[in-house]
Design a protein around this motif. Sequence first.
Motif, PDB file in Angstrom:
ATOM      1  N   GLY A  85       0.880  -1.196  -0.001  1.00 41.62           N
ATOM      2  CA  GLY A  85       0.233   0.197   0.084  1.00 41.62           C
ATOM      3  C   GLY A  85       0.952   1.079  -0.038  1.00 41.62           C
ATOM      4  N   ILE A  86       0.383   2.236  -0.638  1.00 42.85           N
ATOM      5  CA  ILE A  86       1.148   3.549  -0.921  1.00 42.85           C
ATOM      6  C   ILE A  86       0.376   4.526  -0.087  1.00 42.85           C
ATOM      7  CG2 ILE A  86       2.274   5.241  -2.516  1.00 42.85           C
ATOM      8  CD1 ILE A  86       2.284   2.758  -4.397  1.00 42.85           C
ATOM      9  N   ILE A  93      -5.342   2.984   4.323  1.00 44.33           N
ATOM     10  CA  ILE A  93      -5.275   3.310   2.974  1.00 44.33           C
ATOM     11  C   ILE A  93      -6.478   2.679   2.444  1.00 44.33           C
ATOM     12  CG2 ILE A  93      -4.012   2.424   0.901  1.00 44.33           C
ATOM     13  CD1 ILE A  93      -1.421   2.673   2.586  1.00 44.33           C
ATOM     14  N   ARG A  94      -7.597   3.587   1.985  1.00 45.19           N
ATOM     15  CA  ARG A  94      -8.841   3.300   1.476  1.00 45.19           C
ATOM     16  C   ARG A  94      -9.425   2.571   2.712  1.00 45.19           C
ATOM     17  NH1 ARG A  94      -5.390   2.854  -2.600  1.00 45.19           N
ATOM     18  NH2 ARG A  94      -5.081   0.854  -2.418  1.00 45.19           N
ATOM     19  N   LYS A  95      -9.781   1.160   2.608  1.00 47.26           N
ATOM     20  CA  LYS A  95     -10.451   0.536   3.841  1.00 47.26           C
ATOM     21  C   LYS A  95      -9.697  -0.014   4.594  1.00 47.26           C
ATOM     22  CE  LYS A  95     -13.791   0.498   0.159  1.00 47.26           C
ATOM     23  NZ  LYS A  95     -13.997  -0.256  -0.985  1.00 47.26           N
ATOM     24  N   TYR A 124      -4.085  10.842   3.678  1.00 44.13           N
ATOM     25  CA  TYR A 124      -4.647   9.558   4.325  1.00 44.13           C
ATOM     26  C   TYR A 124      -4.300   9.895   5.808  1.00 44.13           C
ATOM     27  CZ  TYR A 124      -4.615   7.177  -0.140  1.00 44.13           C
ATOM     28  OH  TYR A 124      -4.810   6.562  -1.209  1.00 44.13           O
TER      29      TYR A 124
END
Lengths: 127, 366
Positions: free
Chosen positions: B293-294, B344-346, B299
């Motif tokens: 994940g970046i 990171i997103r979910k 974020y």
Amino acid sequence: MSIPKDFKYTFSHEWIKIEDDKALIGVTDYAQDKLGDVVFVELPKVGTEIEAGHEAVVIESVKTAADVYTPLSGKITKVNTLLDKDPSFINSGPYGKGWIFEIEIRDKRELEKLIDAQVYENKISED
Amino acid sequence: MEKVKKTPLYDVHVNMGGRMVSFAGWLMPVQYSGIIEEHNCVRKSAGIFDLSHMGEIFVSGVKSVEYLQKLITNDIEKLADGRALYTVMCLESGGIVDDLLVYRIKKDEYMLVVNALNTAKVFAWMRKNLVSGVEIANKSEGTALIAIQGPLSKTIVLSLDFKNPVSIKYFEFMSNNINGIDCILARTGYTGEDGFEIFLPSDYAAVLWDSIFAEAKDTGLMPVGLGARDTLRMEMGYSLYGNDITEETTPLEAGLSWVIDFNKEFIGKEALLKQKEHGLKRKLIGFMMLDRGIPRSHYEIFSSGEKVGEVTSGTMSSTLKKAIGMGYVPVELAKPGTRIDISIRKAMVEARVVKKPFYIPEKRKN
């Protein structure tokens, strides 16, 4: 910009190659070019049931993160694990080695919503 | 909104395949062949950058030193002629107006190189604080800036036809002339590699760019866009104004206390002293992702399930092959080795606080 004639497309820049009751899905040459260097692809799990229009994959490039939506509902039957080792296949071969996942088509009526190469070409030439 | 400006190298970029994007009011190349390739080229050989969007503000007059001392946090009295210094400019609140380099041309004559994003703001701030005995001039429009960065940059620069022999060390600069074009040649940069920056009149930028390529054709020199400029500076843990430092953050929080001289008077000193006495609440950290994940700017950062801060910069480091980022967290979480999680997103993805820079270039020769 390459747009193979025998594939189907979506307005959100996915391509779909239909083989009987299965479909191979990836992102178009135009999409990979806009994304730039891809460094990571978050693949879905084989066996997952997904619904058309939902996010199936995340592609991370150096610049940004982009969602890939599945244009078709169904069960994921294969994912391209090559992308774990070398995500740049999305850039170097978007229609070949850079394919992302295969889905078992649940509802063939969904195919009617897909667009052909000519319509897709018109769409990206407007951008 | 003001019209987007073009640097004097705009056509050159387009011809070289540069992908032009709008940045800080300028049309700039974000990449040519690809961010990773350009990034690696700067680390391995050399890259050439158009930085003509950056602001050049000249300060002169008998009260220049006094004036600048009040405006910036670092001590310019320690600067000799032909030397440059990194510093920030603060508001009374201690928030950062801009980070910049100050070049001492000679006694009572300085050049300030400021971020493109902030040029107008900084110039207005400088005018607001102007005193008699000082003149300021914003020469950004007529000034081009070409940077050559990377381990081979010295070889390339020495192959150019400079009138005066080039003998400058890191953070030094000189007036020079190349093929009849007056310029300022500085050994400064934003990549962590050895490198040079050439300031010259805009009208000659394209000619110089072409002649650098002609001289450097065997070195693998590549044009480098803003994309790789960003990933290169991130590997070094350098702050980017607007992301990692803003008017809402202070140099103490940003880990820039080394550019503050508390033994002199300057705007923001009182606030910064107070912050120092009361103890910092948050600090800018560097972190490395342990899982995939970046991290990207904005974020959220978590610790033990609680939101503790936000990512200010993040990328996949192509030199380290690891995802890295920066962001503000409470001081008690700022120690290297501390576990944090990035949303990171979910997903919550584990990361560790690490020391900056993330990467140290092998050798920087003088």
